[in-house]
Write an enzyme that holds these catalytic residues in place. Structure first.
Site, mmCIF file in Angstrom:
data_model
loop_
_atom_site.group_PDB
_atom_site.id
_atom_site.type_symbol
_atom_site.label_atom_id
_atom_site.label_comp_id
_atom_site.label_asym_id
_atom_site.label_seq_id
_atom_site.Cartn_x
_atom_site.Cartn_y
_atom_site.Cartn_z
ATOM 1 N N PHE A 126 0.844 -1.181 0.000
ATOM 2 C CA PHE A 126 0.000 0.000 0.000
ATOM 3 C C PHE A 126 0.891 1.246 0.000
ATOM 4 O O PHE A 126 1.944 1.254 0.638
ATOM 5 C CB PHE A 126 -0.904 -0.002 1.231
ATOM 6 C CG PHE A 126 -1.988 1.037 1.190
ATOM 7 C CD1 PHE A 126 -3.110 0.859 0.412
ATOM 8 C CD2 PHE A 126 -1.863 2.213 1.923
ATOM 9 C CE1 PHE A 126 -4.109 1.822 0.368
ATOM 10 C CE2 PHE A 126 -2.851 3.180 1.884
ATOM 11 C CZ PHE A 126 -3.984 2.991 1.107
ATOM 12 N N ASP A 198 2.142 -5.723 7.803
ATOM 13 C CA ASP A 198 0.927 -4.922 7.791
ATOM 14 C C ASP A 198 -0.239 -5.896 7.647
ATOM 15 O O ASP A 198 -0.391 -6.551 6.612
ATOM 16 C CB ASP A 198 0.954 -3.926 6.631
ATOM 17 C CG ASP A 198 -0.251 -2.977 6.650
ATOM 18 O OD1 ASP A 198 -1.262 -3.305 7.307
ATOM 19 O OD2 ASP A 198 -0.183 -1.919 5.995
ATOM 20 N N TYR A 223 -10.587 -0.319 10.794
ATOM 21 C CA TYR A 223 -11.823 0.055 10.106
ATOM 22 C C TYR A 223 -12.194 -0.836 8.934
ATOM 23 O O TYR A 223 -13.213 -0.616 8.295
ATOM 24 C CB TYR A 223 -11.754 1.506 9.628
ATOM 25 C CG TYR A 223 -10.477 1.884 8.905
ATOM 26 C CD1 TYR A 223 -10.279 1.578 7.568
ATOM 27 C CD2 TYR A 223 -9.467 2.547 9.583
ATOM 28 C CE1 TYR A 223 -9.106 1.922 6.913
ATOM 29 C CE2 TYR A 223 -8.285 2.907 8.944
ATOM 30 C CZ TYR A 223 -8.107 2.595 7.607
ATOM 31 O OH TYR A 223 -6.948 2.928 6.979
ATOM 32 N N LYS A 224 -11.422 -1.850 8.623
ATOM 33 C CA LYS A 224 -11.769 -2.749 7.521
ATOM 34 C C LYS A 224 -12.543 -3.948 8.072
ATOM 35 O O LYS A 224 -13.739 -3.865 8.333
ATOM 36 C CB LYS A 224 -10.510 -3.182 6.775
ATOM 37 C CG LYS A 224 -9.730 -2.020 6.142
ATOM 38 C CD LYS A 224 -8.535 -2.527 5.373
ATOM 39 C CE LYS A 224 -7.626 -1.394 4.919
ATOM 40 N NZ LYS A 224 -8.268 -0.467 3.986
ATOM 41 N N ARG A 372 -12.545 -4.445 -6.908
ATOM 42 C CA ARG A 372 -12.387 -5.282 -5.717
ATOM 43 C C ARG A 372 -13.744 -5.556 -5.072
ATOM 44 O O ARG A 372 -14.551 -4.643 -4.896
ATOM 45 C CB ARG A 372 -11.461 -4.618 -4.702
ATOM 46 C CG ARG A 372 -10.084 -4.282 -5.238
ATOM 47 C CD ARG A 372 -9.141 -3.831 -4.120
ATOM 48 N NE ARG A 372 -9.684 -2.741 -3.346
ATOM 49 C CZ ARG A 372 -9.110 -2.239 -2.245
ATOM 50 N NH1 ARG A 372 -7.981 -2.762 -1.800
ATOM 51 N NH2 ARG A 372 -9.661 -1.229 -1.601
#
Length: 409
Positions: A126, A198, A223-224, A372
């Site tokens: 990322f 990560d 938050y995912k 996605r």
């Protein structure tokens, strides 16, 4: 499987996790397939926050720090997340953003190997991970080497004796490919390096066993797949064996051995508490704490099992689409190599995602051409997958027709 909506409905009726869907405030007419960017709102969160704001903050005022457990929340919530990533107690703490935790983790890893001057980072990571790796390299005078997962073994061999921190994402944020956490960590250790992971796209989606894998340091967002809400605080995992030597560049009074003495110099607290910084964001932290309950009760293994079945269903339905609108499934089909989302390669992916959203199917796109779809077993149904593929076929057919018309002009 049968490629019918009736079959999907039967699967939903027999799904042992089906009841968890009702624990999320999913809008009517929406198929939520972008939980890999932002998880939906767990119904328990508004009530929990209302109690924190009205009773704890409103009535208890500053007493909330100790009467309501605010002060211990970073370690308490950290231990709950730790269980979800296979960490024993006292190794995970919650607070700050993912960016802050990544910078702290990578810099601390470098300081654990002060004689090693090469920092390795996943070239497909990322962007923030790559930016922060470059920042750490500049600040500490390290040489940054970027490589893909397939090139890592050769890079470790080429820089044997020089490699310090190695930063990789457990799941590729674009393709959804799941890396071999344990095997990669072992290779990093064999080269004398420190493995920093990560876990943002892995925690809550796939079983992660950081202790068993020998992971040194790890970071992830809230938050995912943890559904903690926009901007939810991140977490840092530090294996017990490293904690006494952990030299974190960003420190704060909550990480001091005696915070209320207000000492002029920093003396780190024992254990994972030294990784705390300043005053934590209590409202978002306690929202995250309330959000964890459905995942804990369902169990990551069960959520993962259903996610894989949903992915198999998605792939089968896509294979049956006409050649002119059929996208390429980029995510590996093998279960041990697949994360929590599936990536499809299709022309004009951002436009396709926007058109799907107009039809109530929430996905997202990543450049240059990836769509996605997050298949979180806690709240995504088989019928959702069937309807999403049907909507995709309509959007793709319309786009294909427009491109043909333009070509004939």
């Amino acid at each position: 499987m049968e490629s019918t909506r009736l079959w999907a409905g039967k699967e939903d009726a027999e799904d042992p996790l089906a009841a968890f869907r009702a624990e999320f405030a999913l809008p009517d007419g929406v198929i939520q397939l972008n939980g890999n960017s932002l998880g939906p709102l767990p119904r328990a969160v508004p009530e929990a926050l209302d109690a924190v704001v009205r009773r704890q903050w409103g009535e208890h005022l500053i007493r909330g720090w100790f009467d309501d457990g605010w002060f211990d929340a970073p370690e308490r919530v950290g231990d709950r997340i730790g269980q979800l990533i296979g960490a024993g107690p006292g190794q995970t703490v919650v607070g700050e953003s993912t960016s802050v935790q990544l910078f702290n983790a990578v810099a601390a890893a470098a300081r654990l190997r002060p004689d090693r001057r090469v920092l390795v980072c996943d070239a497909a990571n990322f962007p923030t991970d790559r930016y922060l790796a470059a920042s750490v390299a500049r600040v500490l005078g390290l040489r940054l080497v970027e490589c893909t997962a397939g090139e890592l073994a050769a890079v470790l061999q080429a820089h044997r004796g020089e490699v310090g921190p190695v930063l990789f994402g457990a799941v590729d944020f674009r393709s959804g490919e799941l890396l071999d956490l344990a095997g990669t960590t072992a290779r990093i250790h064999a080269a004398g390096g420190i493995a920093v992971w990560d876990l943002s796209h892995a925690a809550g989606a796939v079983p992660v066993e950081v202790d068993a894998a020998g992971v040194d340091l790890a970071v992830g967002c809230g938050y995912k797949y943890l559904n903690g809400g926009p901007g939810a605080p991140a977490y840092l995992y530090a294996a017990t064996r490293h904690q006494a030597a952990l030299d974190l560049p960003i420190t704060g009074w909550h990480g001091h051995a005696r915070p209320f003495e207000m000492a002029g110099t920093f003396e780190p607290a024992d254990g994972i508490t030294r990784a705390r910084t300043g005053t934590p964001q209590i409202l978002s932290l306690l929202a995250l704490e309330a959000a964890l309950d459905p995942l804990e009760r369902a169990g990551v293994a069960a959520v993962r099992e259903k996610s894989l079945r949903l992915g198999d269903c998605l792939a089968a339905l896509i294979r049956e689409l006409p050649a002119g609108v059929r996208p390429e499934v980029v995510t590996p089909t093998e279960h041990h190599r697949r994360g929590g989302h599936v990536a499809l390669r299709c022309p004009d992916a951002p436009a396709v995602s926007a058109a799907l959203m107009e039809r109530g199917v929430f996905t997202d796109a990543r450049p240059p051409d990836l769509l996605r779809l997050c298949l979180n077993g806690l709240y995504v149904s088989y019928t959702d997958v069937f309807d999403a593929v049907a909507a995709f076929a309509e959007v793709a057919a319309a786009g294909s027709g427009e491109r043909r018309a333009e070509g004939e002009r």
